[in-house]
Structure formats: structure tokens, C-alpha cells
Design a protein around this motif. Structure first.
Motif, PDB file in Angstrom:
ATOM      1  N   ILE A 111       9.025   6.783   4.013  1.00  0.00           N
ATOM      2  CA  ILE A 111       8.164   7.969   3.955  1.00  0.00           C
ATOM      3  C   ILE A 111       8.961   9.093   3.311  1.00  0.00           C
ATOM      4  CG2 ILE A 111       6.874   9.696   5.260  1.00  0.00           C
ATOM      5  CD1 ILE A 111       6.442   7.642   7.434  1.00  0.00           C
ATOM      6  N   LEU A 112       8.462   9.607   2.209  1.00  0.00           N
ATOM      7  CA  LEU A 112       9.041  10.786   1.565  1.00  0.00           C
ATOM      8  C   LEU A 112       8.117  11.958   1.854  1.00  0.00           C
ATOM      9  CD1 LEU A 112      10.091   9.233  -1.858  1.00  0.00           C
ATOM     10  CD2 LEU A 112      11.619  10.028  -0.060  1.00  0.00           C
ATOM     11  N   GLU A 113       8.656  13.008   2.470  1.00  0.00           N
ATOM     12  CA  GLU A 113       7.815  14.120   2.924  1.00  0.00           C
ATOM     13  C   GLU A 113       8.211  15.428   2.249  1.00  0.00           C
ATOM     14  OE1 GLU A 113       6.133  16.156   7.047  1.00  0.00           O
ATOM     15  OE2 GLU A 113       7.820  14.758   7.117  1.00  0.00           O
ATOM     16  N   LEU A 114       7.240  16.038   1.595  1.00  0.00           N
ATOM     17  CA  LEU A 114       7.400  17.365   1.015  1.00  0.00           C
ATOM     18  C   LEU A 114       6.873  18.383   2.005  1.00  0.00           C
ATOM     19  CD1 LEU A 114       7.766  19.469  -1.315  1.00  0.00           C
ATOM     20  CD2 LEU A 114       5.449  18.847  -2.055  1.00  0.00           C
ATOM     21  N   ALA A 115       7.733  19.319   2.408  1.00  0.00           N
ATOM     22  CA  ALA A 115       7.329  20.360   3.363  1.00  0.00           C
ATOM     23  C   ALA A 115       7.422  21.716   2.683  1.00  0.00           C
ATOM     24  CB  ALA A 115       8.222  20.327   4.606  1.00  0.00           C
ATOM     25  N   LEU A 116       6.335  22.463   2.763  1.00  0.00           N
ATOM     26  CA  LEU A 116       6.296  23.816   2.216  1.00  0.00           C
ATOM     27  C   LEU A 116       6.183  24.800   3.368  1.00  0.00           C
ATOM     28  CD1 LEU A 116       3.790  23.221  -0.725  1.00  0.00           C
ATOM     29  CD2 LEU A 116       6.284  23.389  -0.862  1.00  0.00           C
ATOM     30  N   PRO A 117       6.915  25.905   3.325  1.00  0.00           N
ATOM     31  CA  PRO A 117       6.887  26.854   4.445  1.00  0.00           C
ATOM     32  C   PRO A 117       5.503  27.448   4.654  1.00  0.00           C
ATOM     33  CG  PRO A 117       8.031  27.800   2.558  1.00  0.00           C
ATOM     34  CD  PRO A 117       7.813  26.352   2.238  1.00  0.00           C
TER      35      PRO A 117
ATOM     36  N   SER B 263       2.766  20.006   4.965  1.00  0.00           N
ATOM     37  CA  SER B 263       3.523  18.885   4.427  1.00  0.00           C
ATOM     38  C   SER B 263       2.620  17.884   3.724  1.00  0.00           C
ATOM     39  CB  SER B 263       4.307  18.180   5.540  1.00  0.00           C
ATOM     40  OG  SER B 263       3.426  17.590   6.471  1.00  0.00           O
ATOM     41  N   VAL B 264       3.234  17.193   2.755  1.00  0.00           N
ATOM     42  CA  VAL B 264       2.589  16.086   2.067  1.00  0.00           C
ATOM     43  C   VAL B 264       3.514  14.887   2.219  1.00  0.00           C
ATOM     44  CG1 VAL B 264       1.667  15.220  -0.104  1.00  0.00           C
ATOM     45  CG2 VAL B 264       1.555  17.668   0.403  1.00  0.00           C
ATOM     46  N   ALA B 265       3.056  13.853   2.898  1.00  0.00           N
ATOM     47  CA  ALA B 265       3.865  12.661   3.145  1.00  0.00           C
ATOM     48  C   ALA B 265       3.365  11.512   2.279  1.00  0.00           C
ATOM     49  CB  ALA B 265       3.804  12.267   4.622  1.00  0.00           C
ATOM     50  N   VAL B 266       4.291  10.888   1.558  1.00  0.00           N
ATOM     51  CA  VAL B 266       3.983   9.716   0.737  1.00  0.00           C
ATOM     52  C   VAL B 266       4.647   8.516   1.404  1.00  0.00           C
ATOM     53  CG1 VAL B 266       4.188   8.634  -1.522  1.00  0.00           C
ATOM     54  CG2 VAL B 266       3.841  11.113  -1.350  1.00  0.00           C
TER      55      VAL B 266
ATOM     56  N   SER C 119       0.831  -1.206   0.000  1.00  0.00           N
ATOM     57  CA  SER C 119       0.000   0.000   0.000  1.00  0.00           C
ATOM     58  C   SER C 119       0.865   1.255   0.000  1.00  0.00           C
ATOM     59  CB  SER C 119      -0.930   0.018   1.223  1.00  0.00           C
ATOM     60  OG  SER C 119      -0.170   0.067   2.416  1.00  0.00           O
ATOM     61  N   VAL C 120       0.297   2.324  -0.536  1.00  0.00           N
ATOM     62  CA  VAL C 120       0.922   3.640  -0.549  1.00  0.00           C
ATOM     63  C   VAL C 120      -0.115   4.637  -0.040  1.00  0.00           C
ATOM     64  CG1 VAL C 120       1.926   5.475  -1.960  1.00  0.00           C
ATOM     65  CG2 VAL C 120       2.490   3.092  -2.442  1.00  0.00           C
ATOM     66  N   ALA C 121       0.276   5.457   0.933  1.00  0.00           N
ATOM     67  CA  ALA C 121      -0.648   6.430   1.523  1.00  0.00           C
ATOM     68  C   ALA C 121      -0.098   7.836   1.343  1.00  0.00           C
ATOM     69  CB  ALA C 121      -0.863   6.140   3.010  1.00  0.00           C
ATOM     70  N   VAL C 122      -0.985   8.741   0.962  1.00  0.00           N
ATOM     71  CA  VAL C 122      -0.619  10.148   0.799  1.00  0.00           C
ATOM     72  C   VAL C 122      -1.419  10.946   1.811  1.00  0.00           C
ATOM     73  CG1 VAL C 122      -0.436  12.090  -0.785  1.00  0.00           C
ATOM     74  CG2 VAL C 122      -0.248   9.746  -1.662  1.00  0.00           C
ATOM     75  N   ALA C 123      -0.717  11.744   2.642  1.00  0.00           N
ATOM     76  CA  ALA C 123      -1.400  12.492   3.703  1.00  0.00           C
ATOM     77  C   ALA C 123      -0.938  13.940   3.696  1.00  0.00           C
ATOM     78  CB  ALA C 123      -1.128  11.862   5.064  1.00  0.00           C
ATOM     79  N   VAL C 124      -1.899  14.855   3.754  1.00  0.00           N
ATOM     80  CA  VAL C 124      -1.622  16.287   3.840  1.00  0.00           C
ATOM     81  C   VAL C 124      -1.857  16.734   5.276  1.00  0.00           C
ATOM     82  CG1 VAL C 124      -2.228  18.593   3.021  1.00  0.00           C
ATOM     83  CG2 VAL C 124      -2.327  16.647   1.449  1.00  0.00           C
ATOM     84  N   THR C 125      -0.859  17.349   5.885  1.00  0.00           N
ATOM     85  CA  THR C 125      -0.990  17.821   7.272  1.00  0.00           C
ATOM     86  C   THR C 125      -0.558  19.272   7.364  1.00  0.00           C
ATOM     87  OG1 THR C 125       1.226  17.008   7.812  1.00  0.00           O
ATOM     88  CG2 THR C 125      -0.623  15.534   8.259  1.00  0.00           C
ATOM     89  N   GLU C 126      -1.079  19.958   8.382  1.00  0.00           N
ATOM     90  CA  GLU C 126      -0.759  21.361   8.601  1.00  0.00           C
ATOM     91  C   GLU C 126      -0.155  21.538   9.991  1.00  0.00           C
ATOM     92  OE1 GLU C 126      -3.907  24.195   6.710  1.00  0.00           O
ATOM     93  OE2 GLU C 126      -4.992  22.440   7.501  1.00  0.00           O
ATOM     94  N   SER C 127       0.778  22.481  10.084  1.00  0.00           N
ATOM     95  CA  SER C 127       1.352  22.867  11.375  1.00  0.00           C
ATOM     96  C   SER C 127       1.551  24.378  11.347  1.00  0.00           C
ATOM     97  CB  SER C 127       2.684  22.146  11.620  1.00  0.00           C
ATOM     98  OG  SER C 127       3.654  22.594  10.708  1.00  0.00           O
ATOM     99  N   PRO C 128       1.863  24.999  12.480  1.00  0.00           N
ATOM    100  CA  PRO C 128       1.995  26.460  12.499  1.00  0.00           C
ATOM    101  C   PRO C 128       3.034  27.012  11.531  1.00  0.00           C
ATOM    102  CG  PRO C 128       1.841  25.610  14.731  1.00  0.00           C
ATOM    103  CD  PRO C 128       1.967  24.417  13.834  1.00  0.00           C
TER     104      PRO C 128
END
Length: 362
Positions: free
Chosen positions: A349-355, A289-292, A276-285
Motif C-alpha cells: 500500500i502506497l499512501e499519499l497524505a495531504l495535510p 489520503s489517497v491509498a494505492v 488487482s489494484v485499488a485506489v481509495a480516498v479517505t478523510e480524517s480530521p
């Protein structure tokens, strides 16, 4: 004069100026001192011609000897000072000239000691050092790229050559299998050429971004929908988790889709059927980030950073080895980051983080 060089010319110029000053001082002193002394004798009431003659001769000789001695001492002292000043001024110029010659000969690894002669010259030395470092970096990137490219081209070109020779000699049949193999190698070359264009732009910091406010959740859903059929073919489960509300960001939508496509392609390549492959969008202050996450064989701890190197490929990889390199470059162009870490459930887990400042409520 041309043989003297800059240092010799400056020294000669200093001495000429000094000689002109000495001659001028001597001429002015002689022209003024003698008449002035004669007037002082007359005002003192000395009427004896012999006394006045000897007195004026003694004064003239004294003035001559004093001026001559002063000029000699001044010339020696000024010459020493001129040599010191000229050497201090020209020494950094000489070092810069040697460094420039090395750069002209293709030797970019030069080191320039900063001098305190002048603020403008210090800026020049700093600019030259920066230029040399950039040229050295570009040269190393070019050499590494050419070496990697030669290695990467060798396999598909050799395969195509072998199949063409086999078809010409009648060793291989022109059936669907042969054409499929050659078509795969041509597709590999096409993908490699496209990826090289992007990675070259990344190396030169020339990636064009068209930024606009967009919904990151929508971008993720659009990308996963596009690749879903390939996951179904491989019997790999693909799931997506996004916030219920829009996640507004200011990004280049096509470039973010390109990043996510590379991450999903990498995850699919390393995840066996039934995984399985899961894509999750999360927010922090401070960031979004988008984690694959995949449940594949995972990446060894010592390769979590090197997977982003150009042409890095694992044992089971069949890509160009540039996908993650391009993805990280695009992430950094957005002011973000792309990192890899082990998945506690197995895999990576490959995580894309945007400021966070990219976020917009508009």
C-alpha cells in the motif's frame, strides 16, 4: 605592515594608541603641575628662593619618576590586555579563514566552533556553517547522482551500441524485433532524461507548484481513467473508491496527477495478471489520503523506505528508479507525505497524505 597580518596590525594599533595617550597625559601633567605647584608655594608664603628652588626640583623629579613609572606599568599592563583582546577577536577570524580556505579547495565538511565575541560575528559563523553544510550536501548529491546516472545509462547505451554494431555487421536483421528493442531503449533514455529533470528540481527545492482549489476525488478518477486501458491489457483489475461528496483541496492538479500516475505505474509493474489494484480516498480530521493498494509480490520490510531512494529498483522493476523519488518530493512540496506499508491481503500500500489545512470548503 602587510606581513603583520590582522592580529599584528591590531596589536600595533593598540600600542600606538596607548603611547599617544601616555605622552598626552605626561605633557598635560607637566604643563599644569609645575605652575600650579609654584602658585601653591607662593600662597604658602615661602619666600626663600633656595627653598623654593629645591622644593620645585624635588616636585619635578617626583612627578617625572611617577609619570615614567606609571607609563611603564600602564604599557606593560595594557600590552598584556591588548594581546588578550586581539587574540580573542582574531582567533575566530583565523578559524573562519581556515574554514573558508577548505571550502575554496572543495572540502565542504568543515566544523566551526561558535565564539561569543559578538552577536554579529556569531551570526556570520552560523551563516558560514549553514553554507558549508548546504555545499557539502549539494556536492554529495551531485556525486551520487553522477554515479547513479552513469550506472543507469550504461545498460541502454550498451544495448543500443550492440544492436547498431550487429546491424552493421549483418549479425542481426533489421526486423521489427530489433527496431522494437532499440525503440524501447530510446524510450528508456527519454524517460530517464525527463525524470532527472524533475528529481534535480526536487533536490534544489525548485519544484514549481500552481496551487488552486480542486476536487481530489475528481483528480483520482481522471487519473485512473487515463491508465485503465493499460490495466486491461495486463489483466489487472483497477477499482476506485471515493467519498460521495467532493473532497476540496488546494493543490497543483497536474503534480497530484503525476504522483498518482507514478503510484499506479508502480503498482501495475509489480502486480501479475489476475491481480488487482485499488485506489481509495479517505478523510480524517487532520489529513486527506489517497491509498494505492496492490496484490503484487510486495516489498520486503527492510526496503519499505529505501524504495523512495533515487534509482532504487526491485528485481522485477524495469523503470528508471526515479518515479517514487519524484512522487515523494512532490508530496512534500505540497506539505504532505508519501509512505509505503505492507498490504494485509498481500502486496503493498502506497499512501499519499495531504495535510488537512489544504482542504477548502469553497
Amino acid at each position: 605592515m602587510n606581513r603583520l597580518g590582522l592580529r599584528g596590525r591590531l596589536l600595533v594599533a593598540q600600542i600606538v594608541v596607548l603611547l599617544v595617550c601616555c605622552v598626552t597625559i605626561a605633557a598635560v601633567a607637566v604643563a599644569i603641575a609645575a605652575p600650579l605647584f609654584h602658585n601653591h608655594l607662593a600662597m604658602a608664603g615661602i619666600e626663600d628662593d633656595n627653598v623654593r628652588l629645591h622644593t620645585e626640583e624635588a616636585f619635578s623629579q617626583t612627578i617625572f619618576v611617577a609619570l615614567l613609572s606609571g607609563i611603564a606599568v600602564a604599557l606593560v599592563g595594557a600590552s598584556i590586555a591588548a594581546v588578550y583582546v586581539v587574540r580573542r577577536i582574531t582567533a575566530p577570524i583565523s578559524r573562519l579563514a581556515v574554514a573558508a580556505q577548505s571550502v575554496a579547495e572543495g572540502k565542504y565538511d568543515v566544523h566551526i566552533e561558535h565564539s561569543d565575541v559578538d552577536s554579529d560575528f556569531t551570526r556570520l559563523e552560523g551563516a558560514f556553517s549553514d553554507m558549508a553544510e548546504r555545499l557539502d550536501h549539494s556536492d554529495r548529491v551531485r556525486k551520487r547522482l553522477l554515479a547513479d546516472l552513469a550506472h543507469e545509462l550504461r545498460t541502454p547505451v550498451s544495448t543500443l551500441a550492440a544492436y547498431v554494431d550487429g546491424l552493421e555487421d549483418g549479425v542481426l536483421e533489421a526486423d521489427g524485433t530489433s527496431w522494437a528493442v532499440m525503440r524501447d531503449q530510446l524510450e528508456r533514455l527519454r524517460r530517464l532524461a525527463h525524470d532527472l529533470s524533475d528529481v534535480s528540481a526536487a533536490d534544489e527545492h525548485a519544484l514549481d507548484l500552481i496551487l488552486a482549489a480542486d476536487d481530489l476525488s475528481d483528480i483520482v478518477c481522471s487519473t485512473t481513467t487515463a491508465v485503465a486501458p493499460r490495466f486491461e491489457e495486463r489483466a489487472v483489475t483497477l477499482s476506485t473508491a471515493t467519498p460521495a461528496h467532493p473532497v476540496r483541496v488546494r493543490v497543483d492538479r497536474q503534480r497530484i496527477e503525476q504522483i498518482l500516475s507514478n503510484l499506479l505505474e508502480n503498482a501495475l509493474r509489480h502486480t501479475p495478471g489476475g491481480g488487482s489494484v485499488a485506489v481509495a480516498v479517505t478523510e480524517s480530521p487532520d489529513h486527506i489520503s489517497v491509498a494505492v493498494s496492490d496484490t503484487g509480490e510486495g516489498i520486503p520490510e527492510d526496503q519499505l523506505e529505501s524504495v523512495f531512494d533515487r534509482f532504487h529498483r526491485g528485481e522485477s522493476s524495469d523503470g528508471s528508479g526515479l518515479g517514487l523519488t519524484i512522487a515523494r518530493s512532490l508530496a512534500r512540496a505540497h506539505g504532505g507525505s508519501l509512505t509505503a506499508r505492507p498490504n494485509p491481503l498481500g502486496g503493498t500500500i502506497l499512501e499519499l497524505a495531504l495535510p488537512g489545512q489544504l482542504a477548502s470548503d469553497t
